[in-house]
Enzyme design. Sequence first.
Site, PDB file in Angstrom:
ATOM      1  CG  PHE A  15      45.048  49.967  33.508  1.00  0.00           C
ATOM      2  CD1 PHE A  15      45.403  51.242  33.951  1.00  0.00           C
ATOM      3  CD2 PHE A  15      43.699  49.623  33.530  1.00  0.00           C
ATOM      4  CE1 PHE A  15      44.444  52.151  34.393  1.00  0.00           C
ATOM      5  CE2 PHE A  15      42.728  50.519  33.961  1.00  0.00           C
ATOM      6  CZ  PHE A  15      43.107  51.783  34.391  1.00  0.00           C
ATOM      7  N   GLY A  16      46.524  48.817  36.472  1.00  0.00           N
ATOM      8  CA  GLY A  16      45.842  48.457  37.719  1.00  0.00           C
ATOM      9  C   GLY A  16      44.635  49.362  37.920  1.00  0.00           C
ATOM     10  CE1 TYR A  17      41.362  45.877  35.776  1.00  0.00           C
ATOM     11  CE2 TYR A  17      39.433  46.119  37.184  1.00  0.00           C
ATOM     12  CZ  TYR A  17      40.225  45.341  36.362  1.00  0.00           C
ATOM     13  OH  TYR A  17      39.877  44.029  36.128  1.00  0.00           O
ATOM     14  N   GLY A  18      42.119  48.154  40.323  1.00  0.00           N
ATOM     15  CA  GLY A  18      41.553  47.687  41.597  1.00  0.00           C
ATOM     16  C   GLY A  18      42.630  47.808  42.661  1.00  0.00           C
ATOM     17  CB  SER A  19      43.812  45.469  45.283  1.00  0.00           C
ATOM     18  OG  SER A  19      44.164  44.386  44.452  1.00  0.00           O
ATOM     19  CD  GLU A 103      45.448  40.471  41.208  1.00  0.00           C
ATOM     20  OE1 GLU A 103      44.253  40.135  41.321  1.00  0.00           O
ATOM     21  OE2 GLU A 103      45.988  41.291  41.952  1.00  0.00           O
TER      22      GLU A 103
END
Length: 228
Positions: A15-19, A103
């Site tokens: 799950f990506g919630y930033g860049s 990350e």
Amino acid sequence: MPAASVDSDAEFWLFGYGSLIWKPPPHYDKRIPGFVTGYVRRFWQDHRGTPEAPGRVVTLIERSFWETLTDHHDSTADKVWGTAYRIEAPRVAEVREYLDIREINGYTIHYTPFYPSDGSPTIKALVYIGTPENDQFVGPQPPQQLAEHIQKSIGPSGPNKDYLLSLEEALDGLSPDSGDDHVKDLATRVRNLEKEASGAEDRAVNGIAVANEPKKVGSRDEQEEMEK
Ligand code: BEZ
């Protein structure tokens, strides 16, 4: 779990919630917009910038923990919008290793249900979250102070304000209601700071131009004085 011990037959979703929303991980074969619940997105993680003035990036905080804090942005939506990526099965170990390098610094791993916006079945996704035990976890700050920090921080990955404004734009593009009030408020503050800064620059440039203009001679006496 170390990348080497990952079961390469299992589906791996991130799950990506930033860049990650606008800079996808390598080797994904599916990308789905949607949301997770039980977390709050905040610009509370040190990153980028110089070591003396690190910029800020977003992190997810467990909602139950966030509720114990005094946050200036004291309300938040139930849903944290972002993008889930399915990594090609043979590449899972490689991508996990890449993500750990890129990350993991300062984040903790959770697995959480991800809800695709098209209503398709829930997916178990890996998500990086921030906890106060992480050195880079900053915690609540006054929004204007945070916006000023973001506006002036520049690091190896570029201006911190670009990260914020790209995140705002990427979130707006996911669904009609995927905007994030915390991100929007900071982006508005940074845009206002930029306007103020460019106004101050214009005034400074005009001031210098006036100071450098040839002095107008007002009277015959003054002219004679200058010609001597
Ligand atoms: C992201 O979604 O861009 C992200 C945020 C924190 C850690 C890893 C990825």
